[in-house]
Design an enzyme around this catalytic site. Structure first.
Site, PDB file in Angstrom:
ATOM      1  N   LYS A  21       0.807  -1.243   0.000  1.00  0.00           N
ATOM      2  CA  LYS A  21       0.000   0.000   0.000  1.00  0.00           C
ATOM      3  C   LYS A  21       0.835   1.286   0.000  1.00  0.00           C
ATOM      4  O   LYS A  21       0.377   2.338   0.409  1.00  0.00           O
ATOM      5  CB  LYS A  21      -0.993   0.029   1.186  1.00  0.00           C
ATOM      6  CG  LYS A  21      -1.924  -1.135   1.227  1.00  0.00           C
ATOM      7  CD  LYS A  21      -2.822  -1.163   0.009  1.00  0.00           C
ATOM      8  CE  LYS A  21      -2.654  -2.427  -0.769  1.00  0.00           C
ATOM      9  NZ  LYS A  21      -3.064  -2.326  -2.158  1.00  0.00           N
ATOM     10  N   THR A  25       2.039  -0.352  -7.134  1.00  0.00           N
ATOM     11  CA  THR A  25       1.435  -0.449  -8.466  1.00  0.00           C
ATOM     12  C   THR A  25       1.983   0.646  -9.383  1.00  0.00           C
ATOM     13  O   THR A  25       2.332   0.391 -10.547  1.00  0.00           O
ATOM     14  CB  THR A  25      -0.103  -0.304  -8.347  1.00  0.00           C
ATOM     15  OG1 THR A  25      -0.559  -1.153  -7.301  1.00  0.00           O
ATOM     16  CG2 THR A  25      -0.805  -0.656  -9.639  1.00  0.00           C
ATOM     17  N   TRP A  26       2.076   1.845  -8.864  1.00  0.00           N
ATOM     18  CA  TRP A  26       2.582   2.975  -9.668  1.00  0.00           C
ATOM     19  C   TRP A  26       4.058   2.744 -10.033  1.00  0.00           C
ATOM     20  O   TRP A  26       4.458   2.945 -11.182  1.00  0.00           O
ATOM     21  CB  TRP A  26       2.410   4.289  -8.883  1.00  0.00           C
ATOM     22  CG  TRP A  26       2.534   5.522  -9.735  1.00  0.00           C
ATOM     23  CD1 TRP A  26       2.518   5.578 -11.096  1.00  0.00           C
ATOM     24  CD2 TRP A  26       2.694   6.875  -9.284  1.00  0.00           C
ATOM     25  NE1 TRP A  26       2.653   6.888 -11.512  1.00  0.00           N
ATOM     26  CE2 TRP A  26       2.746   7.696 -10.426  1.00  0.00           C
ATOM     27  CE3 TRP A  26       2.781   7.460  -8.019  1.00  0.00           C
ATOM     28  CZ2 TRP A  26       2.905   9.084 -10.348  1.00  0.00           C
ATOM     29  CZ3 TRP A  26       2.927   8.835  -7.933  1.00  0.00           C
ATOM     30  CH2 TRP A  26       2.993   9.644  -9.084  1.00  0.00           C
ATOM     31  N   HIS A  83       7.733  -7.550  -1.521  1.00  0.00           N
ATOM     32  CA  HIS A  83       7.348  -6.888  -0.267  1.00  0.00           C
ATOM     33  C   HIS A  83       8.234  -7.403   0.885  1.00  0.00           C
ATOM     34  O   HIS A  83       8.009  -7.070   2.039  1.00  0.00           O
ATOM     35  CB  HIS A  83       5.887  -7.192   0.089  1.00  0.00           C
ATOM     36  CG  HIS A  83       4.868  -6.455  -0.733  1.00  0.00           C
ATOM     37  ND1 HIS A  83       5.009  -5.144  -1.109  1.00  0.00           N
ATOM     38  CD2 HIS A  83       3.652  -6.846  -1.206  1.00  0.00           C
ATOM     39  CE1 HIS A  83       3.924  -4.769  -1.800  1.00  0.00           C
ATOM     40  NE2 HIS A  83       3.104  -5.782  -1.882  1.00  0.00           N
ATOM     41  N   SER A 113      -4.993   3.259   3.489  1.00  0.00           N
ATOM     42  CA  SER A 113      -5.056   2.503   2.241  1.00  0.00           C
ATOM     43  C   SER A 113      -5.166   1.001   2.550  1.00  0.00           C
ATOM     44  O   SER A 113      -5.963   0.275   1.948  1.00  0.00           O
ATOM     45  CB  SER A 113      -3.803   2.807   1.418  1.00  0.00           C
ATOM     46  OG  SER A 113      -3.883   2.223   0.156  1.00  0.00           O
ATOM     47  N   TYR A 171       6.676   8.539  -2.140  1.00  0.00           N
ATOM     48  CA  TYR A 171       5.477   8.805  -2.948  1.00  0.00           C
ATOM     49  C   TYR A 171       5.169  10.294  -2.991  1.00  0.00           C
ATOM     50  O   TYR A 171       4.813  10.846  -4.036  1.00  0.00           O
ATOM     51  CB  TYR A 171       4.301   8.024  -2.353  1.00  0.00           C
ATOM     52  CG  TYR A 171       2.943   8.402  -2.901  1.00  0.00           C
ATOM     53  CD1 TYR A 171       2.683   8.323  -4.261  1.00  0.00           C
ATOM     54  CD2 TYR A 171       1.923   8.822  -2.051  1.00  0.00           C
ATOM     55  CE1 TYR A 171       1.430   8.657  -4.765  1.00  0.00           C
ATOM     56  CE2 TYR A 171       0.672   9.148  -2.551  1.00  0.00           C
ATOM     57  CZ  TYR A 171       0.433   9.077  -3.912  1.00  0.00           C
ATOM     58  OH  TYR A 171      -0.804   9.405  -4.401  1.00  0.00           O
ATOM     59  N   GLY A 235      -5.517   7.519  -4.639  1.00  0.00           N
ATOM     60  CA  GLY A 235      -4.202   7.938  -5.121  1.00  0.00           C
ATOM     61  C   GLY A 235      -3.887   9.388  -4.815  1.00  0.00           C
ATOM     62  O   GLY A 235      -3.411  10.118  -5.675  1.00  0.00           O
TER      63      GLY A 235
HETATM   64  P1  A3P Z   1      -4.984   4.880  -1.790  1.00  0.00           P
HETATM   65  O1  A3P Z   1      -5.652   3.699  -1.145  1.00  0.00           O
HETATM   66  O2  A3P Z   1      -4.483   5.864  -0.789  1.00  0.00           O
HETATM   67  O3  A3P Z   1      -5.798   5.523  -2.849  1.00  0.00           O
HETATM   68  P2  A3P Z   1      -0.088  -0.464  -3.686  1.00  0.00           P
HETATM   69  O4  A3P Z   1       0.107  -0.217  -5.142  1.00  0.00           O
HETATM   70  O5  A3P Z   1       1.221  -0.586  -2.945  1.00  0.00           O
HETATM   71  O6  A3P Z   1      -1.018  -1.585  -3.419  1.00  0.00           O
HETATM   72  O7  A3P Z   1      -0.725   0.870  -3.091  1.00  0.00           O
HETATM   73  C1  A3P Z   1      -2.055   1.211  -3.399  1.00  0.00           C
HETATM   74  C2  A3P Z   1      -2.194   2.712  -3.335  1.00  0.00           C
HETATM   75  O8  A3P Z   1      -1.610   3.310  -4.493  1.00  0.00           O
HETATM   76  C3  A3P Z   1      -3.662   3.143  -3.323  1.00  0.00           C
HETATM   77  O9  A3P Z   1      -3.677   4.340  -2.526  1.00  0.00           O
HETATM   78  C4  A3P Z   1      -3.904   3.437  -4.801  1.00  0.00           C
HETATM   79  O10 A3P Z   1      -5.013   4.265  -5.043  1.00  0.00           O
HETATM   80  C5  A3P Z   1      -2.594   4.092  -5.186  1.00  0.00           C
HETATM   81  N1  A3P Z   1      -2.260   4.058  -6.622  1.00  0.00           N
HETATM   82  C6  A3P Z   1      -2.303   2.989  -7.440  1.00  0.00           C
HETATM   83  N2  A3P Z   1      -1.884   3.326  -8.670  1.00  0.00           N
HETATM   84  C7  A3P Z   1      -1.568   4.637  -8.637  1.00  0.00           C
HETATM   85  C8  A3P Z   1      -1.076   5.564  -9.619  1.00  0.00           C
HETATM   86  N3  A3P Z   1      -0.852   5.202 -10.873  1.00  0.00           N
HETATM   87  N4  A3P Z   1      -0.840   6.832  -9.234  1.00  0.00           N
HETATM   88  C9  A3P Z   1      -1.082   7.219  -7.945  1.00  0.00           C
HETATM   89  N5  A3P Z   1      -1.546   6.390  -6.980  1.00  0.00           N
HETATM   90  C10 A3P Z   1      -1.790   5.113  -7.315  1.00  0.00           C
END
Ligand code: A3P
Length: 267
Positions: A21, A25-26, A83, A113, A171, A235
């Site tokens: 979290k 993903t980004w 992780h 998150s 981030y 996000g």
């Molecule tokens: P939020 O729940 O605060 O919206 P992970 O990728 O480690 O599982 O983390 C998930 C978090 O990254 C979530 O945050 C999600 O919305 C956010 N997220 C996923 N893709 C993103 C992107 N391309 N740009 C910005 N935030 C992103």
């Protein structure tokens, strides 16, 4: 433990490490798009060809510890995610001095998150987890990846000791100054943007392709059992203030202050 003992990294592998979290993903999308930018077109047309226009970043970059990867290691393409805490990484990653990019995020936003994510994982008949319970587990590090703070500090200290091998990203910086941070990432993973790419819009195209707006749209209608949509919520930075009590904020800030004492690290 099986991954730690058996995973065979190559010296050229690049690992994207994170606590769950914290924008894994980004980071996966950005690193994948940067490394493959000469062979994959970023344009979305009537028949989009770039994988990030049709599938999840998690299908482009596997987790070294995931079952699907362990059953099919040929899936690895030089770019892996994990992780696993720094001190528990597979021995071959350390032996070969592989490059590692770590992404970190404000722990209060990570908790919120994480709490939403856990509740999305539950089926409709289960009782949702209360925020109080999620707070308790998170602040004590009683979740699968252990303590957020210890996880982060393991990689942070490694980045100070071996800055050419471990890049530590936040981030909040990535969100604030996306172009500079993406350029930093590209340089570290050995694929820097040249002047022409910076001027002709290639850099901006990669940022757009990996942006929340595009990825959340692409992954909206996933038909998988665990929908890819689950990785996209808001996000944004600072959403935790809308959920946490003043007392919870004080406790989390106190842990962060104590853990980061003497380090050039703040949230
Ligand atoms: P939020 O729940 O605060 O919206 P992970 O990728 O480690 O599982 O983390 C998930 C978090 O990254 C979530 O945050 C999600 O919305 C956010 N997220 C996923 N893709 C993103 C992107 N391309 N740009 C910005 N935030 C992103």
């Amino acid at each position: 433990m099986a991954v730690q003992d058996n995973y065979q990294a190559l010296p050229t592998d690049i690992f994207l490490a994170s606590y769950p979290k914290t924008e894994t993903t980004w980071l996966k999308a950005l690193a994948f798009a940067i490394l493959n930018r000469t062979k994959l077109k970023t344009d979305s047309g009537s028949s989009p060809t770039h994988p990030l226009l049709t599938i999840s970043p998690h299908d482009c970059v596997p987790f070294s510890e995931s079952e699907s990867f362990l059953n099919n290691p040929s899936y690895a393409n030089g770019l892996m995610a994990t992780h696993i805490p720094y001190t528990s990484l597979p021995k071959s990653i350390i032996r070969f001095d592989c490059r590692i990019v770590y992404i970190c995020r404000n722990p209060k936003d990570v908790l919120i998150s994480f709490w939403h994510f856990l509740n999305k994982l539950k089926d409709d008949v289960s009782t949702p987890m209360k925020l109080d319970d999620a707070f308790e587990l998170f602040s004590k590090g009683m979740i699968p990846s252990g303590s957020f703070w210890d996880h982060m500090l393991g990689y942070y200290k490694a980045s100070l000791e071996r800055p050419d091998k471990v890049l530590f990203l936040k981030y909040e910086d990535l969100k604030k100054d996306t172009e500079s941070e993406v350029k930093k990432l590209a340089k570290f993973i050995g694929n820097p943007f040249n002047e022409e790419e910076e001027c002709d819009g290639s850099l901006q195209k990669i940022i757009g392709l990996c942006g929340f707006e595009n990825l959340s749209k692409v992954n909206k209608d996933s038909s998988k059992v665990l929908s890819d949509d689950i990785y996209f919520r808001k996000g944004i930075v600072g959403d935790s203030v809308n959920y946490l009590t003043t007392e919870m904020i004080q406790i989390l800030d106190k842990i962060t202050k104590e853990k980061c004492e003497g380090l050039d690290l703040s949230f």
